[in-house]
Design an enzyme around this catalytic site. Structure first.
Site, short mmCIF file in Angstrom:
data_model
loop_
_atom_site.label_atom_id
_atom_site.label_comp_id
_atom_site.label_asym_id
_atom_site.label_seq_id
_atom_site.Cartn_x
_atom_site.Cartn_y
_atom_site.Cartn_z
N LYS A 37 0.89 -1.17 0.00
CA LYS A 37 0.00 0.00 0.00
C LYS A 37 0.92 1.21 0.00
CE LYS A 37 -4.09 2.08 0.80
NZ LYS A 37 -5.26 2.01 -0.10
N LEU A 216 -19.76 -8.18 4.37
CA LEU A 216 -19.23 -8.96 5.48
C LEU A 216 -19.27 -8.13 6.75
CD1 LEU A 216 -16.12 -10.56 3.75
CD2 LEU A 216 -18.35 -11.62 4.17
#
Length: 238
Positions: A37, A216
């Site tokens: 990232k 989720l």
């Protein structure tokens, strides 16, 4: 060794969850992994073991947790900023600038570790600015990375996905796969309409679908990555 750049149709499209899920799936199959990232905003200060303070980003930590063999945080996320705003604005507030001159070598160093699967997660959408002259899409171009597109499944996602896919192609890169992430439960309220939208996306995007994630429940990042992996297929890792 296979490496991909992961982008999204927008911010909060589900990039990190799908990136971590793909890495978790690869680990489950006995592959070595690395999640990168390069630039992250929305980071929190933490106290390190040596007593010093540093910024840590939750998304980058989720990717670090799925990287095997383990890597130091700075390899996963060399540029962390506190404000949860566009990276170039966050960097400006920190009194610095992130440029491709520094970012490309940093990511190349990560790629040089030659893991079976390396995923480089962008920030926001495809053309999010990196500074006043450059954007994160150019990082993928400089590294010649094929792209995985995460489609945030919400109203308007078909146009967003098609426009992003066209921009990726215009940049000279290959869309190697896409995955959907249900970010708006209302999108799936009408099951027939939901299926029709997914069928349109499958026809419009010239790449295989790697999976569709339902909404989720929030939880431990490792558990969420493991749950996401159950809905995903790996891209080509040969």
């Amino acid at each position: 060794m296979a490496a991909y750049f992961v982008t999204g149709t927008d911010t909060d499209a589900g990039k990190t969850l799908i990136t971590a899920g793909l890495l978790a799936l690869a680990r489950r199959r006995g592959l070595t992994t690395l999640g990168l990232k390069p630039v992250a905003s929305g980071s929190e200060p933490v106290t390190l073991e040596d007593g010093t303070s540093a910024l840590r980003n939750a998304d980058a930590l989720a990717l670090q947790a799925q990287s095997h063999p383990p890597e130091p945080y700075v390899v996963v996320n060399p540029h962390a900023f506190a404000p949860a705003i566009a990276p170039h604005l966050a960097a400006r507030r920190a009194g610095t600038t992130v440029s491709l001159d520094t970012l490309v070598p940093q990511v190349r160093q990560g790629l040089s570790h030659h893991r079976d699967l390396t995923l480089v997660e962008g920030a926001g959408g495809w053309r999010v600015p990196l500074n006043d002259r450059e954007d994160l899409a150019e990082l993928a171009v400089h590294l010649a990375l094929p792209v995985i597109l995460v489609v945030g499944l919400r109203l308007g996602c078909i146009s967003h996905a098609r426009l992003t896919a066209e921009a990726i192609a215009a940049s000279g890169l290959r869309l190697s796969g896409w995955a959907g992430s249900l970010v708006d439960p209302a999108f799936a309220a009408d099951s027939a309409l939901h299926d029709d939208n997914l069928a349109i996306l499958a026809r419009a995007l010239d790449a295989p679908c790697l999976g569709i994630l339902p909404r989720l429940p929030d939880g431990d990042p490792r558990a969420m990555a493991a749950a996401a992996a159950a809905y995903l297929e790996l891209p080509d890792v040969d």
